[in-house]
Design a protein around this motif. Structure first.
Motif, PDB file in Angstrom:
ATOM      1  N   LEU A  37       8.459  -1.559 -11.990  1.00  0.00           N
ATOM      2  CA  LEU A  37       7.745  -0.455 -12.617  1.00  0.00           C
ATOM      3  C   LEU A  37       7.114  -0.864 -13.944  1.00  0.00           C
ATOM      4  CD1 LEU A  37      10.389   2.271 -11.805  1.00  0.00           C
ATOM      5  CD2 LEU A  37       8.017   2.293 -11.004  1.00  0.00           C
ATOM      6  N   ARG A  38       7.679  -1.842 -14.606  1.00  0.00           N
ATOM      7  CA  ARG A  38       7.106  -2.323 -15.865  1.00  0.00           C
ATOM      8  C   ARG A  38       5.795  -3.069 -15.635  1.00  0.00           C
ATOM      9  NH1 ARG A  38       9.235  -6.208 -18.360  1.00  0.00           N
ATOM     10  NH2 ARG A  38       8.328  -5.647 -20.370  1.00  0.00           N
ATOM     11  N   VAL A  39       5.666  -3.677 -14.461  1.00  0.00           N
ATOM     12  CA  VAL A  39       4.488  -4.505 -14.165  1.00  0.00           C
ATOM     13  C   VAL A  39       3.734  -3.868 -13.001  1.00  0.00           C
ATOM     14  CG1 VAL A  39       3.672  -6.805 -13.590  1.00  0.00           C
ATOM     15  CG2 VAL A  39       5.792  -6.535 -14.898  1.00  0.00           C
ATOM     16  N   PRO A  40       2.699  -3.081 -13.266  1.00  0.00           N
ATOM     17  CA  PRO A  40       1.980  -2.384 -12.191  1.00  0.00           C
ATOM     18  C   PRO A  40       1.395  -3.369 -11.184  1.00  0.00           C
ATOM     19  CG  PRO A  40       1.335  -1.548 -14.350  1.00  0.00           C
ATOM     20  CD  PRO A  40       2.138  -2.787 -14.596  1.00  0.00           C
ATOM     21  N   GLY A  41       1.269  -2.924  -9.964  1.00  0.00           N
ATOM     22  CA  GLY A  41       0.680  -3.762  -8.914  1.00  0.00           C
ATOM     23  C   GLY A  41       1.200  -3.348  -7.556  1.00  0.00           C
TER      24      GLY A  41
ATOM     25  N   GLY B  40       3.239  -5.432  -0.653  1.00  0.00           N
ATOM     26  CA  GLY B  40       3.136  -4.870   0.681  1.00  0.00           C
ATOM     27  C   GLY B  40       2.471  -3.501   0.624  1.00  0.00           C
ATOM     28  N   VAL B  41       3.137  -2.479   1.173  1.00  0.00           N
ATOM     29  CA  VAL B  41       2.584  -1.125   1.160  1.00  0.00           C
ATOM     30  C   VAL B  41       2.966  -0.374  -0.111  1.00  0.00           C
ATOM     31  CG1 VAL B  41       2.638  -0.982   3.670  1.00  0.00           C
ATOM     32  CG2 VAL B  41       4.574  -0.105   2.347  1.00  0.00           C
ATOM     33  N   LEU B  42       3.786  -0.973  -0.961  1.00  0.00           N
ATOM     34  CA  LEU B  42       4.252  -0.293  -2.167  1.00  0.00           C
ATOM     35  C   LEU B  42       3.285  -0.516  -3.319  1.00  0.00           C
ATOM     36  CD1 LEU B  42       8.070  -1.145  -2.070  1.00  0.00           C
ATOM     37  CD2 LEU B  42       6.858   0.782  -1.016  1.00  0.00           C
ATOM     38  N   ARG B  43       2.975   0.562  -4.033  1.00  0.00           N
ATOM     39  CA  ARG B  43       2.109   0.478  -5.202  1.00  0.00           C
ATOM     40  C   ARG B  43       2.871   1.014  -6.412  1.00  0.00           C
ATOM     41  NH1 ARG B  43      -3.102   3.995  -4.913  1.00  0.00           N
ATOM     42  NH2 ARG B  43      -1.566   5.637  -5.288  1.00  0.00           N
ATOM     43  N   PHE B  44       2.997   0.176  -7.442  1.00  0.00           N
ATOM     44  CA  PHE B  44       3.697   0.524  -8.674  1.00  0.00           C
ATOM     45  C   PHE B  44       2.663   0.834  -9.754  1.00  0.00           C
ATOM     46  CE2 PHE B  44       6.570  -1.944  -6.131  1.00  0.00           C
ATOM     47  CZ  PHE B  44       7.821  -1.387  -6.355  1.00  0.00           C
ATOM     48  N   THR B  45       2.840   1.965 -10.439  1.00  0.00           N
ATOM     49  CA  THR B  45       1.884   2.429 -11.444  1.00  0.00           C
ATOM     50  C   THR B  45       2.631   2.770 -12.727  1.00  0.00           C
ATOM     51  OG1 THR B  45       0.511   3.381  -9.693  1.00  0.00           O
ATOM     52  CG2 THR B  45       0.060   4.103 -11.946  1.00  0.00           C
TER      53      THR B  45
ATOM     54  N   ALA C 296       5.769   2.645 -23.152  1.00  0.00           N
ATOM     55  CA  ALA C 296       6.466   1.437 -23.605  1.00  0.00           C
ATOM     56  C   ALA C 296       7.805   1.361 -22.887  1.00  0.00           C
ATOM     57  CB  ALA C 296       6.661   1.472 -25.113  1.00  0.00           C
ATOM     58  N   ILE C 297       7.909   0.449 -21.934  1.00  0.00           N
ATOM     59  CA  ILE C 297       9.144   0.298 -21.154  1.00  0.00           C
ATOM     60  C   ILE C 297       9.725  -1.070 -21.481  1.00  0.00           C
ATOM     61  CG2 ILE C 297      10.175   0.362 -18.861  1.00  0.00           C
ATOM     62  CD1 ILE C 297       7.668   1.827 -17.899  1.00  0.00           C
TER      63      ILE C 297
ATOM     64  N   PHE D 173       6.223   4.914  -8.288  1.00  0.00           N
ATOM     65  CA  PHE D 173       5.738   4.071  -7.196  1.00  0.00           C
ATOM     66  C   PHE D 173       5.617   4.896  -5.926  1.00  0.00           C
ATOM     67  CE2 PHE D 173      10.278   3.728  -6.712  1.00  0.00           C
ATOM     68  CZ  PHE D 173      10.568   3.351  -5.410  1.00  0.00           C
ATOM     69  N   GLU D 174       4.718   4.421  -5.064  1.00  0.00           N
ATOM     70  CA  GLU D 174       4.345   5.134  -3.848  1.00  0.00           C
ATOM     71  C   GLU D 174       4.233   4.148  -2.696  1.00  0.00           C
ATOM     72  OE1 GLU D 174       1.077   8.271  -5.324  1.00  0.00           O
ATOM     73  OE2 GLU D 174       0.755   6.225  -6.069  1.00  0.00           O
ATOM     74  N   ALA D 175       4.300   4.666  -1.496  1.00  0.00           N
ATOM     75  CA  ALA D 175       3.925   3.911  -0.306  1.00  0.00           C
ATOM     76  C   ALA D 175       2.499   4.289   0.025  1.00  0.00           C
ATOM     77  CB  ALA D 175       4.852   4.230   0.858  1.00  0.00           C
ATOM     78  N   GLU D 176       1.635   3.299   0.043  1.00  0.00           N
ATOM     79  CA  GLU D 176       0.207   3.540   0.204  1.00  0.00           C
ATOM     80  C   GLU D 176      -0.219   3.203   1.627  1.00  0.00           C
ATOM     81  OE1 GLU D 176      -2.738   1.157  -2.065  1.00  0.00           O
ATOM     82  OE2 GLU D 176      -3.082   3.061  -3.079  1.00  0.00           O
TER      83      GLU D 176
END
Length: 510
Positions: free
Chosen positions: A167-171, A174-179, A185-186, A247-250
């Motif tokens: 979660l600290r590093v967005p990206g 696979g199908v998971l998207r972290f925002t 500030a984490i 985070f989500e499954a896209e």
């Protein structure tokens, strides 16, 4: 998607697969230069199915209790941490699986069965250390995890820490998207602590700074617990902790909505929820009116901010008739299952009929986005300043997501809190006193100081309080029969008010 959906083999190095190298998309990918391996998904879920069929129904967040699990479908699998062989380092596999369950015998259509989708985080090791023994799921026979030990990954602090780093590093993995929010500030290295009081979700606290809520039963669409706090943050409302990351499954297919899987929010250390505070006051026979008044003030602030941030609608005759019909339907269902409710059914129906009649007479009400499941356990008070905050905007998890995202009268939230005061008085053995009545009146007074007095719309408020009490009757009859007298007391009060002051439900003078 069938359980034979292929894995996608992504970039690897000479040292082995990178995190996220194992992925099953939500929809079948277009053909690429690499030939997929069509048996991987089938082998994985087939090897895990016997273990999950035994473990999943024992989890408190499993929604299908009381019905057997007849099969599983793999929706998506993403390797968040590779599975090393040898040594004590764990691997972490993120799964989305559908659990097939039969409905009641002979039930037609959708009632014939369910296939709820669940989010699982599986830790993988050769052997578990003693402290993780309670988290054991089992050892698969066959498949890509053959002979390995599979366990609840959230119980392992090393794996819970990994989630925070993602979660600290967005990206994407696979199908998971972290925002992550740009201004969040984490800090790294926050010590995780899994909270034991699980309901329909699981939560971990990081360094008393952030709390991560992981949704267990998931589906397509934006979860209100992410949507509404973000909207409130944009209005400057400080009553609700703003999401820092999620985070989500896209899905890969066009027009398909992502699944909200988890939300990271600021943690309020030392806070106590309203339920604890109310019971504490009852234990020493202290009045709760001042706290309830401040809570009503806070609730009204949140409602005003939601109305400013998101669209509102006007409920006219068609909408009010549908609202009353839905309430009547829930009453009939509950009365069919709980005999104690049946003597009051006609009186309660008239409460809903009165609401529909006002719609036919031209009365309208404003509807907006609301909390949807407001009660004393969904509010926190910080010890330093006594300030109330509102949390958990998911709504009632058993209701469809589209329904939870629908604009509704604020009276529904008000009614939920009024019912919660009654519950607190019953549990605190003050049901015969005026404690709940004083708290209910004070809450409405605090709400009126900011918004409007909900008691000025008695038919709307009474209909929603009745609907909530009917829901409580069905829930308690199914899950906590000893608690059934609590909502039944409200049912009698509401029904007797509808009958008038002359006769009670049993025909005796009131």
């Amino acid at each position: 998607m069938s359980d034979a959906a292929p894995f996608r083999r992504e970039a690897t190095t000479g040292r082995g697969p990178t995190p996220g190298a194992l992925s099953v998309p939500l929809t079948r990918p277009r053909a690429t230069g690499a030939e997929p391996r069509p048996d991987d998904g089938r082998e994985l879920i087939a090897s895990l199915a016997p273990l999950l069929a035994e473990w999943l129904p024992r989890q408190r967040w499993f929604a299908g209790k009381g019905r057997p699990v007849t099969g599983f479908t793999l929706v998506a699998a993403t390797e968040l941490l590779p599975r090393p062989y040898g040594g004590s380092a764990p691997g972490l596999l993120h799964l989305l699986v559908r659990a097939q369950q039969p409905g009641p015998a002979g039930a037609p259509g959708p009632a014939a069965g369910t296939d709820d989708c669940y989010q699982l985080l599986l830790g993988i090791q050769d052997a578990l250390p003693p402290q993780l023994a309670p988290a054991l799921i089992g050892r698969p026979t066959g498949g890509p995890l053959h002979g390995r030990t599979v366990y609840e990954g959230l119980a392992d602090p090393r794996l819970t820490s990994l989630l925070l780093e993602r979660l600290r590093v967005p990206g994407r993995l696979g199908v998971l998207r972290f925002t992550r929010e740009p201004d969040a500030a984490i800090p790294p290295g926050l010590t995780p602590r899994l909270l034991g009081a699980e309901q329909s979700n699981s939560s971990a606290v990081y360094g008393e700074t952030y709390i991560l809520k992981l949704f267990r039963r998931v589906g397509p669409g934006l979860n209100p617990d992410l949507e509404l706090p973000r909207a409130l943050a944009n209005t400057g409302c400080s009553r609700v902790p703003a999401p820092a990351a999620w985070f989500e499954a896209e899905p890969a297919g066009a027009g398909e909505e992502p699944m909200t899987l988890g939300i990271l929010q600021p943690y309020l250390p030392g806070s106590a929820d309203g339920w604890q505070l109310a019971l504490g006051a009852l234990a020493v026979r202290a009045d709760f009116a001042a706290s309830a008044r401040a809570l009503g003030h806070a609730t009204a602030e949140v409602h005003l901010a939601l109305a400013a941030a998101l669209p509102t609608v006007v409920l006219r005759r068609p909408q009010l008739e549908r609202l009353a019909a839905a309430m009547t339907g829930r009453l009939d269902t509950a009365a069919g299952a709980v005999p104690a409710l049946r003597p009051y059914r006609e009186s309660l129906r008239r409460i809903y009929d009165e609401l529909a009649g006002l719609g036919r007479a031209g009365r309208t009400w404003r509807a907006q986005r609301i909390h949807g499941d407001l009660h004393l356990g969904q509010v926190l008070r910080t010890p330093a300043d006594g300030r109330w905050s509102v949390i958990d905007f998911e709504g009632e998890p058993a209701r469809p997501l589209a329904e939870r995202r629908r604009p509704q009268p604020v009276a529904r939230d008000v009614a939920g809190m009024l019912r919660s005061f009654d519950y607190a008085a019953a549990v605190g053995r003050a049901a015969g006193s005026c404690w709940a009545e004083r708290a209910r009146a004070a809450f409405c007074e605090g709400y009126a100081a900011v918004h409007h007095d909900p008691r000025e719309d008695p038919q709307l408020l009474r209909a929603h309080e009745t609907d909530k009490a009917v829901y409580e009757v069905l829930y308690e009859a199914r899950h906590r029969p000893d608690w059934l007298p609590v909502p039944m007391s409200a049912i009698r009060r509401l029904a007797e008010r509808e009958r008038g002051p002359e006769r009670a439900a049993d025909g005796s003078p009131v």
